[in-house]
Design an enzyme around this catalytic site. Structure first.
Site, PDB file in Angstrom:
ATOM      1  N   GLU A  28     -21.635  18.768   3.164  1.00 50.83           N
ATOM      2  CA  GLU A  28     -22.488  19.264   4.235  1.00 50.83           C
ATOM      3  C   GLU A  28     -22.771  20.637   3.943  1.00 50.83           C
ATOM      4  OE1 GLU A  28     -20.355  17.079   6.869  1.00 50.83           O
ATOM      5  OE2 GLU A  28     -22.130  15.730   7.241  1.00 50.83           O
TER       6      GLU A  28
ATOM      7  N   PHE B  59     -13.869  22.362  12.305  1.00 48.41           N
ATOM      8  CA  PHE B  59     -14.555  21.264  11.702  1.00 48.41           C
ATOM      9  C   PHE B  59     -15.653  20.782  12.793  1.00 48.41           C
ATOM     10  CE2 PHE B  59     -12.844  18.128   8.467  1.00 48.41           C
ATOM     11  CZ  PHE B  59     -12.893  19.164   7.427  1.00 48.41           C
TER      12      PHE B  59
ATOM     13  N   SER C 186      -8.479  11.004  10.228  1.00 49.32           N
ATOM     14  CA  SER C 186      -8.234   9.784   9.652  1.00 49.32           C
ATOM     15  C   SER C 186      -6.897  10.005   8.638  1.00 49.32           C
ATOM     16  CB  SER C 186      -9.249   9.449   8.542  1.00 49.32           C
ATOM     17  OG  SER C 186      -8.694   8.812   7.618  1.00 49.32           O
TER      18      SER C 186
ATOM     19  N   GLN D   1     -18.814   4.526   8.870  1.00 51.01           N
ATOM     20  CA  GLN D   1     -19.531   5.675   8.878  1.00 51.01           C
ATOM     21  C   GLN D   1     -20.204   5.923   7.520  1.00 51.01           C
ATOM     22  OE1 GLN D   1     -16.971   9.442   8.977  1.00 51.01           O
ATOM     23  NE2 GLN D   1     -17.771   9.713  11.039  1.00 51.01           N
TER      24      GLN D   1
ATOM     25  N   LEU E 137     -19.893  12.087  -2.797  1.00 56.61           N
ATOM     26  CA  LEU E 137     -20.305  13.112  -1.661  1.00 56.61           C
ATOM     27  C   LEU E 137     -20.970  14.417  -2.238  1.00 56.61           C
ATOM     28  CD1 LEU E 137     -17.769  13.045   0.935  1.00 56.61           C
ATOM     29  CD2 LEU E 137     -19.696  11.791   0.923  1.00 56.61           C
TER      30      LEU E 137
ATOM     31  N   ASP F 108      -8.685  -5.174   0.233  1.00 59.93           N
ATOM     32  CA  ASP F 108      -7.690  -6.349  -0.001  1.00 59.93           C
ATOM     33  C   ASP F 108      -6.897  -6.609   1.185  1.00 59.93           C
ATOM     34  OD1 ASP F 108      -8.793  -5.824  -2.469  1.00 59.93           O
ATOM     35  OD2 ASP F 108      -6.893  -5.197  -3.157  1.00 59.93           O
TER      36      ASP F 108
ATOM     37  N   ARG G  77     -24.564  13.582  11.299  1.00 59.67           N
ATOM     38  CA  ARG G  77     -24.466  12.507  10.149  1.00 59.67           C
ATOM     39  C   ARG G  77     -25.526  11.385  10.203  1.00 59.67           C
ATOM     40  NH1 ARG G  77     -18.338  12.518   7.839  1.00 59.67           N
ATOM     41  NH2 ARG G  77     -18.312  14.665   7.040  1.00 59.67           N
TER      42      ARG G  77
ATOM     43  N   GLY H 172       0.772  -1.166   0.045  1.00 64.13           N
ATOM     44  CA  GLY H 172      -0.012  -0.163   0.023  1.00 64.13           C
ATOM     45  C   GLY H 172       0.859   1.102  -0.032  1.00 64.13           C
ATOM     46  N   ALA H 173       0.697   2.178  -0.880  1.00 67.76           N
ATOM     47  CA  ALA H 173       1.243   3.212  -0.985  1.00 67.76           C
ATOM     48  C   ALA H 173       0.494   4.753  -0.816  1.00 67.76           C
ATOM     49  CB  ALA H 173       1.992   3.193  -2.420  1.00 67.76           C
TER      50      ALA H 173
ATOM     51  N   HIS I 184     -18.552   5.647   4.009  1.00 67.10           N
ATOM     52  CA  HIS I 184     -17.685   6.573   3.761  1.00 67.10           C
ATOM     53  C   HIS I 184     -16.373   6.189   4.329  1.00 67.10           C
ATOM     54  CE1 HIS I 184     -15.956  10.561   2.799  1.00 67.10           C
ATOM     55  NE2 HIS I 184     -15.993  10.863   4.200  1.00 67.10           N
TER      56      HIS I 184
ATOM     57  N   ARG J 250     -15.717   8.170  13.719  1.00 65.94           N
ATOM     58  CA  ARG J 250     -14.571   8.934  13.278  1.00 65.94           C
ATOM     59  C   ARG J 250     -14.638  10.214  13.370  1.00 65.94           C
ATOM     60  NH1 ARG J 250     -11.858  10.823   8.043  1.00 65.94           N
ATOM     61  NH2 ARG J 250     -13.924  10.957   7.430  1.00 65.94           N
TER      62      ARG J 250
ATOM     63  N   HIS K  81     -22.272   8.674   5.214  1.00 68.17           N
ATOM     64  CA  HIS K  81     -22.270  10.222   4.956  1.00 68.17           C
ATOM     65  C   HIS K  81     -23.867  10.390   4.357  1.00 68.17           C
ATOM     66  CE1 HIS K  81     -22.096  14.388   3.479  1.00 68.17           C
ATOM     67  NE2 HIS K  81     -20.899  14.362   3.918  1.00 68.17           N
TER      68      HIS K  81
HETATM   69  C1  LIG Z   1     -14.171  11.505  -0.270  1.00 67.19           C
HETATM   70  C2  LIG Z   1     -13.291  11.236   0.961  1.00 67.19           C
HETATM   71  C3  LIG Z   1     -12.697  12.267   1.549  1.00 67.19           C
HETATM   72  C4  LIG Z   1     -12.035  12.299   2.763  1.00 67.19           C
HETATM   73  N1  LIG Z   1     -11.582  13.522   3.236  1.00 67.19           N
HETATM   74  C5  LIG Z   1     -11.167  13.233   4.621  1.00 67.19           C
HETATM   75  C6  LIG Z   1     -10.087  14.507   5.153  1.00 67.19           C
HETATM   76  O1  LIG Z   1     -10.726  15.599   4.659  1.00 67.19           O
HETATM   77  N2  LIG Z   1      -9.572  14.278   6.208  1.00 67.19           N
HETATM   78  C7  LIG Z   1      -9.530  12.964   6.846  1.00 67.19           C
HETATM   79  O2  LIG Z   1      -8.580  12.833   7.799  1.00 67.19           O
HETATM   80  N3  LIG Z   1      -9.592  11.862   6.051  1.00 67.19           N
HETATM   81  C8  LIG Z   1     -10.464  11.947   4.889  1.00 67.19           C
HETATM   82  N4  LIG Z   1     -10.867  10.731   4.109  1.00 67.19           N
HETATM   83  C9  LIG Z   1     -10.612   9.450   4.728  1.00 67.19           C
HETATM   84  C10 LIG Z   1      -8.948   9.331   4.336  1.00 67.19           C
HETATM   85  O3  LIG Z   1      -8.985   9.541   2.955  1.00 67.19           O
HETATM   86  C11 LIG Z   1      -8.770   8.004   4.344  1.00 67.19           C
HETATM   87  O4  LIG Z   1      -9.367   7.036   5.249  1.00 67.19           O
HETATM   88  C12 LIG Z   1      -7.215   7.729   4.129  1.00 67.19           C
HETATM   89  O5  LIG Z   1      -6.771   8.291   3.153  1.00 67.19           O
HETATM   90  C13 LIG Z   1      -6.788   6.075   3.907  1.00 67.19           C
HETATM   91  O6  LIG Z   1      -5.229   6.236   3.796  1.00 67.19           O
HETATM   92  P1  LIG Z   1      -4.584   4.910   3.721  1.00 67.19           P
HETATM   93  O7  LIG Z   1      -3.180   5.121   3.747  1.00 67.19           O
HETATM   94  O8  LIG Z   1      -4.879   4.058   4.840  1.00 67.19           O
HETATM   95  O9  LIG Z   1      -4.830   4.002   2.357  1.00 67.19           O
HETATM   96  P2  LIG Z   1      -5.065   4.466   0.984  1.00 67.19           P
HETATM   97  O10 LIG Z   1      -4.816   5.994   0.724  1.00 67.19           O
HETATM   98  O11 LIG Z   1      -6.517   4.287   0.499  1.00 67.19           O
HETATM   99  O12 LIG Z   1      -4.104   3.696   0.246  1.00 67.19           O
HETATM  100  C14 LIG Z   1      -4.196   2.317  -0.057  1.00 67.19           C
HETATM  101  C15 LIG Z   1      -3.016   1.821  -0.850  1.00 67.19           C
HETATM  102  O13 LIG Z   1      -3.267   0.516  -0.875  1.00 67.19           O
HETATM  103  C16 LIG Z   1      -2.718  -0.044  -2.208  1.00 67.19           C
HETATM  104  N5  LIG Z   1      -3.543  -1.260  -2.245  1.00 67.19           N
HETATM  105  C17 LIG Z   1      -4.506  -1.683  -1.701  1.00 67.19           C
HETATM  106  N6  LIG Z   1      -4.993  -3.092  -2.109  1.00 67.19           N
HETATM  107  C18 LIG Z   1      -3.747  -3.379  -2.665  1.00 67.19           C
HETATM  108  C19 LIG Z   1      -3.449  -4.694  -3.201  1.00 67.19           C
HETATM  109  N7  LIG Z   1      -4.137  -5.960  -3.096  1.00 67.19           N
HETATM  110  N8  LIG Z   1      -2.147  -5.051  -3.564  1.00 67.19           N
HETATM  111  C20 LIG Z   1      -1.252  -3.573  -3.858  1.00 67.19           C
HETATM  112  N9  LIG Z   1      -1.498  -2.607  -3.374  1.00 67.19           N
HETATM  113  C21 LIG Z   1      -2.870  -2.364  -2.843  1.00 67.19           C
HETATM  114  C22 LIG Z   1      -3.375   1.131  -3.050  1.00 67.19           C
HETATM  115  O14 LIG Z   1      -2.879   0.969  -4.191  1.00 67.19           O
HETATM  116  C23 LIG Z   1      -2.975   2.288  -2.447  1.00 67.19           C
HETATM  117  O15 LIG Z   1      -1.610   2.662  -2.590  1.00 67.19           O
HETATM  118  C24 LIG Z   1     -11.546  10.741   3.193  1.00 67.19           C
HETATM  119  C25 LIG Z   1     -12.354   9.867   2.453  1.00 67.19           C
HETATM  120  C26 LIG Z   1     -13.091   9.966   1.401  1.00 67.19           C
HETATM  121  C27 LIG Z   1     -13.573   8.848   0.849  1.00 67.19           C
END
Ligand SMILES: Cc1cc2nc3c(=O)[nH]c(=O)nc-3n(C[C@H](O)[C@H](O)[C@H](O)COP(=O)(O)OP(=O)(O)OC[C@H]3O[C@@H](n4cnc5c(N)ncnc54)[C@H](O)[C@@H]3O)c2cc1C
Lengths: 584, 84
Positions: free
Chosen positions: A255, A119, A402, A240, A252, A221, A286, A14-15, A353, A397, A242
């Site tokens: 709000e 917020f 997050s 959660q 989305l 995954d 929400r 995951g990146a 969400h 949350r 929305h």
């Molecule tokens: C519309 C929206 C707006 C949001 N706004 C906010 C905000 O303003 N503030 C806040 O705090 N949070 C917000 N969130 C929540 C937040 O964006 C996410 O919870 C957070 O970015 C998750 O980060 P992560 O690093 O865990 O995973 P992700 O950024 O989802 O990254 C997952 C990584 O895993 C990789 N991956 C997944 N499965 C596999 C696999 N099988 N093999 C290889 N690679 C894989 C993907 O390629 C990716 O690189 C928002 C969410 C949404 C949906």
């Protein structure tokens, strides 16, 4: 054919923000670090987080980490672990400054300090006046963070496997994790990556519901990989929603629309929120608004030919205000609902969400499993970000927490695993490799069973109808039967395309298996929890029940088994916040 | 006609970090790309190389690309509807 193999000290799957920040902690070491991502790193879902990241910097209004901690505990409806929450809220401050130094272009005040916006759920002085705690880089915070972390990782010579799909973890008889089997999407070739430590940072699983704000990549995954390795998922019933997503699509609608004076109506044109929340009306929290919408639909007052949504009216605000204050809303309405929001109301429905639950970890990112009457660490395995449950969000949350979670615990995991890399690689377990290969090869089977798309659509619909916002014993039990039947059908699903090169159908099939595993975790956990807490709301058990239910759920894939573990109510250095009613 | 493999490769390039982009790009790819003029197809492949926030500003907000071909494609994508 022999399976290609590579060895690294650390493997990060995951990146997104969590994975990249974990990798970066090894940057100035000689360790060999591999990051695997199914999409190009800066296309990870973190890019969608535009609102910002919380830290009690006190740049705009008085603030301190202890108030942030209180808000987070209260937001979690007292299900969050207070030690992890204290750690996160303290670490928030250096984390944001670290990002600033790394080059994230945070928006600034005239005095040069980082600007912070207010917020929902943020307070001064333990529930007092509004606080301003969210730091943003204009409207592209998530992207700025990803971009900066990615560049730094490139500089540190982190080895990126872009567009590689992780299939399963490899483990030995003692349960230690030895790496993972991955697939190069372009040529369809499997590759075994051995590592002394593996981090799961694969993000959320919003795609398990039909209507979701999550991108297509969020298929849970890593969560499912953990389940298949015998590791439970924690608190998966807490999802959660929305309240206003485009009906049937999920995008989305901020709000802000209701903040500007937009309101919800049912098929009779009634402003129904007046009945559910006479004071706050359309601006109620929400979960209240989401439940009201679903109730209207269930009781036959939904709109459209199928009566399956309600309407968000904003045309009365006038074109000028809409264009100025709600940028992108008209385009979103036009493209996804075929409606010009300046002329007609938008069809909306609650959209899935954020997953509060995930792979259980401690605050060092180490994955935990029950052992005797306590817990033990899974050797060689870490998890961080939305796929993990540390648990700082508990039952609900807060906005901006997050991004904070992924950064703080991504970093903590990276730092801890660094200490583990001095030892040798454990010997590979060939039986486990074969098992992972069998999962991949199963998709070579030919036949004309149901297609991936058919089963995926049916499963996501059943999840929405039976494990979504509205959760009664009856609805959920019926749903669980349907979901189990669909899980059975999965075995009969066959691909029509068996080629190797860029076979995205095969990837989607592997993702479907993951969705089904995550969905079952949600549905089984939700049915069992007979109380209402945070995002989990049961009309048949409307109260929070601290006596029986102030505990974390653990779901095991084998036999759909459940177990529970206590909430950590003791923080690290300060007094515990005892449970109170969660009112805003 | 683009080959099956070419379409599959592009299909994966349409996987983005934002749902809105997933849906717009995929709708175009599945319904319009195969029959589009070669120049528009080339513009689409070029568009897929952009970063997500840029695509969002072009496709959902007020910005437009300076390049004329990309501009024309972006206008077309902005006119997609759910029944497209
Ligand atoms: C519309 C929206 C707006 C949001 N706004 C906010 C905000 O303003 N503030 C806040 O705090 N949070 C917000 N969130 C929540 C937040 O964006 C996410 O919870 C957070 O970015 C998750 O980060 P992560 O690093 O865990 O995973 P992700 O950024 O989802 O990254 C997952 C990584 O895993 C990789 N991956 C997944 N499965 C596999 C696999 N099988 N093999 C290889 N690679 C894989 C993907 O390629 C990716 O690189 C928002 C969410 C949404 C949906």
């Amino acid at each position: 054919m022999t399976l290609a193999r590579r060895r690294f000290d650390a493997l990060i799957i995951g990146a997104g923000g969590a994975g990249l920040n974990a990798a970066l902690q090894l940057a100035d070491s000689d360790f060999r670090v591999a990051v695997v991502s199914k999409v190009f790193p800066t296309r990870s879902h973190t890019v969608a987080a535009q609102g910002g990241v919380n830290a009690a910097l006190a740049n705009v209004l008085p603030d301190n980490w202890h108030w942030h901690m209180f808000d987070t505990v209260k937001g979690s409806d007292w299900l969050g672990d207070q030690d992890a929450i204290e750690y996160m809220c303290r670490e928030a401050i250096p984390t944001v400054y670290e990002l600033e130094h790394a080059g994230v272009p945070f928006s600034r005040l005239d005095n040069g300090k980082i600007y912070q916006r207010a917020f929902g759920g943020q307070s001064q002085n333990f529930g007092g006046p509004q606080a301003a705690r969210t730091c943003a880089a204009a409207d592209r915070t998530g992207h700025a963070i990803l971009h900066t972390l990615y560049q730094q990782n490139l500089r540190a010579r982190t080895h990126f496997f872009d567009e590689y799909f992780a299939i399963d973890l490899i483990r030995d008889d003692e349960g230690a994790i030895l790496g993972a089997l991955v697939l190069e999407i372009e040529n369809g070739e499997p590759l075994l990556i051995e590592a002394k430590a593996t981090v799961l940072a694969t993000g959320g699983c919003g795609q398990v519901f039909r209507t979701t704000s999550n991108a297509h990549i969020n298929t849970g995954d890593g969560m499912a990989m953990a389940l298949r390795a015998g590791i439970p998922l924690m608190d998966m019933e807490f999802f959660q929603f929305h309240p206003t997503g485009i009906a049937g699509k999920g995008m989305l609608i901020t709000e802000g629309v209701r903040g500007e004076g937009g309101y919800l109506i049912n098929k009779d044109g009634e402003r129904f929120m007046e009945r559910y929340a006479p004071n706050a009306k359309d601006l109620a929290s929400r979960d209240v608004v989401s439940r009201a919408i679903v109730t209207e639909v269930k009781e036959g007052r939904g709109c459209g030919p199928n009566g399956d949504h309600v309407l968000l009216k904003l045309d009365h605000l006038g074109e000028e205000i809409i264009n100025q204050r709600l940028p992108g809303i008209r385009e979103t309405g036009r493209i996804f609902a075929g409606v010009d929001a300046a002329k007609e109301p938008l069809p909306v429905f609650p959209t899935a969400h954020y997953a509060m639950g995930g792979i259980p970890t401690d605050r060092f990112g180490r994955v935990l499993v029950p052992h005797g009457t306590g817990e033990e660490v899974v050797p060689g395995l870490y998890a961080a970000g939305e796929c993990a449950c540390v648990s700082v969000h508990g039952a609900n949350r807060l906005g901006g927490n997050s991004l904070l979670d992924i950064l703080v615990f991504g970093r903590a995991a990276g730092l801890d695993l660094r200490e583990q890399l001095g030892r040798h690689h454990r010997p590979l377990d060939e039986a486990s490799v074969e098992q992972a290969m069998a999962r991949l090869n199963r998709w070579d089977r030919k036949g004309d069973g149901p297609t991936v798309r058919e089963l995926r659509d049916a499963f996501r619909k059943a999840m929405e109808d039976h494990a979504g916002v509205f959760r009664t014993e009856e609805i959920m039990s019926e749903g669980l039967e349907q979901l189990r039947a669909l899980r059975e059908e999965l075995d009969a699903v066959c691909l029509r395309d068996h080629s190797r090169i860029f076979n995205t159908a095969r990837i989607e099939a592997l993702e479907l298996e993951n969705l089904v595993d995550c969905g079952m975790a949600i549905a089984v956990s939700a049915l069992a929890r007979r109380e209402s807490r945070g995002a989990h709301s049961r009309p048949d058990y409307p109260e929070r029940d601290d006596v029986n239910w102030m505990k974390h759920t653990l779901y095991f894939r084998e036999g759909d088994r459940l177990d529970y573990k206590p909430v950590h109510t003791r923080p690290l250095t300060v007094e515990s916040f005892p449970p109170k009613e969660r009112v805003y | 006609m683009p080959s099956e493999r070419e379409l599959a490769r592009l299909r994966w390039q349409c996987r983005r970090g934002m749902l809105e982009l997933d849906e717009i790009l995929l709708t175009y790819l599945e319904r319009h790309y195969a029959t589009a003029a070669a120049a528009e197809q080339a513009a689409f492949r070029c568009l897929l190389g952009e970063e997500d926030p840029q695509l969002q500003r072009w496709l959902l907000l007020d910005e437009r690309p300076a390049d004329a071909r990309l501009h024309a494609l972006v206008e077309r994508l902005r006119r997609l509807t759910p029944t497209d």
